[in-house]
Design a protein around this motif. Structure first.
Motif, PDB file in Angstrom:
ATOM      1  N   ALA A 159       0.273  -1.086   0.141  1.00 34.02           N
ATOM      2  CA  ALA A 159      -0.014   0.241  -0.189  1.00 34.02           C
ATOM      3  C   ALA A 159       0.751   1.323   0.630  1.00 34.02           C
ATOM      4  O   ALA A 159       1.695   1.376   0.709  1.00 34.02           O
ATOM      5  N   ALA A 160       0.576   2.233  -1.369  1.00 37.84           N
ATOM      6  CA  ALA A 160       1.568   3.038  -0.885  1.00 37.84           C
ATOM      7  C   ALA A 160       1.154   4.557  -0.479  1.00 37.84           C
ATOM      8  O   ALA A 160       0.105   3.963  -0.204  1.00 37.84           O
ATOM      9  N   LYS A 161       1.749   5.423  -0.132  1.00 39.10           N
ATOM     10  CA  LYS A 161       1.072   6.385   0.827  1.00 39.10           C
ATOM     11  C   LYS A 161       0.004   7.590  -0.056  1.00 39.10           C
ATOM     12  O   LYS A 161      -0.907   7.651   0.517  1.00 39.10           O
ATOM     13  N   ASP A 162       0.200   7.624  -1.620  1.00 37.76           N
ATOM     14  CA  ASP A 162      -0.773   7.671  -2.086  1.00 37.76           C
ATOM     15  C   ASP A 162      -2.703   6.821  -2.305  1.00 37.76           C
ATOM     16  O   ASP A 162      -3.487   7.475  -2.753  1.00 37.76           O
ATOM     17  N   GLY A 163      -2.251   6.123  -1.564  1.00 35.73           N
ATOM     18  CA  GLY A 163      -3.625   5.230  -1.968  1.00 35.73           C
ATOM     19  C   GLY A 163      -3.884   3.918  -2.474  1.00 35.73           C
ATOM     20  O   GLY A 163      -4.463   3.169  -2.246  1.00 35.73           O
ATOM     21  N   THR A 164      -2.517   4.284  -3.374  1.00 36.23           N
ATOM     22  CA  THR A 164      -2.620   2.769  -4.864  1.00 36.23           C
ATOM     23  C   THR A 164      -2.038   1.497  -3.721  1.00 36.23           C
ATOM     24  O   THR A 164      -1.649   1.888  -3.119  1.00 36.23           O
TER      25      THR A 164
END
Length: 430
Positions: A159-164
């Protein structure tokens, strides 16, 4: 009665090319420096370090290598988080999975059987319970595990910080990477007994989401399925690595970590928490160095190398020194990625160079052959990469340098010379 011809046999015996030097070699006796004419020594600067039972430990003289795969160099790194070897404590969350049970011991570490339950779901998943809330924006983080097939493929996700989510599906029966969402560094390599070492890393970008990893089972279709209560995978040796902001991801060497804090691992630079992971006796290094030095040095060398990082993740204008005879980038053999993104392997005498283009894949074996010295057209050098030979280049120096031979000088990605592959011959084999 037909008899063999002894002269013919002798002819073939003479034609056999035997190395004058091969690693490992039996040490002993006095070795002379061919230039200075005195007893020679070849030392690694500072104290030598390696891993012993998971702890970075200072080595004495001529201590055997800890890793047995070959002569390995690795830049320093720290584990991103404490890892448990049980897969049963609160650091691991499980969704639609049964309780892990001990399967066997492999490479001295516990491997766990982790079957799915019978739920119809897209998420038969082992997840990191607490994310990495303090990791800086645009950091590259990675995860490595050992896994063996028990009916399911594995889908890595972060899970990346941008929610993707960034994902990669690996087939742990065939050892193939089947899909990649993009922006992911991944590798899968066989390590024996049906096991593979799986590695996955990605840039976590920016945003408000706390980054975290998960390991999801996959039935091959990439969609919801009903578990059968039996299938899954055998998993062990988990490792998390933070490669830093826009860092270069590489498959890390594994070692047990049962402490509360990150542990720095072996490095090309010596220190109390990191150090050299390659280990050659002084006598062997001197013999190797003398074969390269003048006046009028000549010889042939074969070696097989591998890298822990994929060429796509190595920045342009990067040099990876494999062996250096001058403690610099100028000579001897290196991999380079130029300003246009082309990867090549180069052999240089410090003034002249020859090269062959060859991209780098993580954990791929690349066979190199170097020839230098007398040729019918003059003093020449040549490099051969996986059977592809460069053109002949001038060898004006007559020597490959007076300085000590160094492996992995200024290393930024792991590199190792395969065990038993490093051999030196007394003359070039054109």
């Amino acid at each position: 009665m037909k008899t063999s011809n002894p002269l013919k046999r002798d002819k073939y015996k003479i034609s056999i090319k035997r190395p004058i030097s091969a690693i490992p070699m039996i040490s002993g006796g006095i070795v002379k420096d061919v230039i200075a004419g005195v007893n020679a020594s070849c030392t690694i600067s500072g104290t030598r370090y390696g891993i012993v039972n998971g702890v970075v430990t200072a080595f004495g003289s001529n201590v055997p290598p800890v890793e047995d795969a070959g002569l390995r160099c690795c830049p320093a790194f720290s584990q991103l988080a404490k890892m448990t070897e049980t897969l049963t404590d609160a650091s691991w969350g499980k969704s639609n999975l049964l309780t892990p049970t001990l399967y066997e011991v492999f490479q001295g570490q516990n491997i766990w059987n982790l079957p799915e339950n019978t739920t119809a779901s897209a998420y038969h998943i082992l997840v990191q319970s607490v994310g990495f809330s303090t990791v800086l924006d645009n950091s590259v983080i990675g995860m490595s595990i050992v896994a063996k097939y028990d009916g399911r493929k594995i889908l890595f996700a972060v899970a990346a910080k941008d929610g993707t989510y960034k994902t990669c599906r690996m087939n742990i029966l065939t050892g193939a990477i089947e899909s990649n969402s993009g922006g992911v560094a991944a590798s899968i390599a066989p390590i024996g007994s049906g096991y593979y070492r799986l590695f996955f890393a990605a840039n976590i970008l920016t945003g408000a989401t706390t980054p975290s990893f998960n390991i999801q089972y996959d039935n091959g279709a990439g969609n919801q399925y009903t578990g059968n209560g039996v299938s899954g995978a055998y998993i062990g040796q988990p490792t998390y690595i933070n490669f830093g902001v826009n860092g270069i991801p590489f498959t890390p060497p594994y070692f047990p970590n049962n402490t509360n804090n990150p542990i720095a691992v072996v490095s090309e630079a010596g220190g109390a928490s990191n150090g050299t992971s390659f280990d050659l006796e002084d006598v062997n290094l001197v013999r190797l160095k003398n074969a390269l030095r003048g006046p009028n040095a000549q010889g042939s060398m074969t070696l097989s190398v591998s890298f822990g990082s994929d060429g796509a993740w190595i920045p342009n204008s990067t040099t990876i020194n494999i062996l250096s005879a001058n403690n610099s980038n100028a000579a001897f053999v290196k991999a380079e990625k130029d300003s246009g993104g082309v990867v090549k392997f180069t052999f240089s005498d410090g003034t002249n160079s020859v090269s062959v283009n060859k991209n780098i894949a993580a954990n791929e074996t690349i066979n190199l052959k170097l020839d230098w010295g007398t040729h019918s057209t003059g003093q020449k050098i040549r490099i051969t990469v996986n059977g592809v030979a460069s053109s002949l280049g001038s060898f004006a120096a007559g020597s490959l340098g007076p300085a000590d031979l160094v492996m992995g000088y200024g290393l930024t990605v792991p590199m190792w010379i395969k065990k038993g592959s490093l051999k030196i011959f007394s003359r070039p084999i054109w």
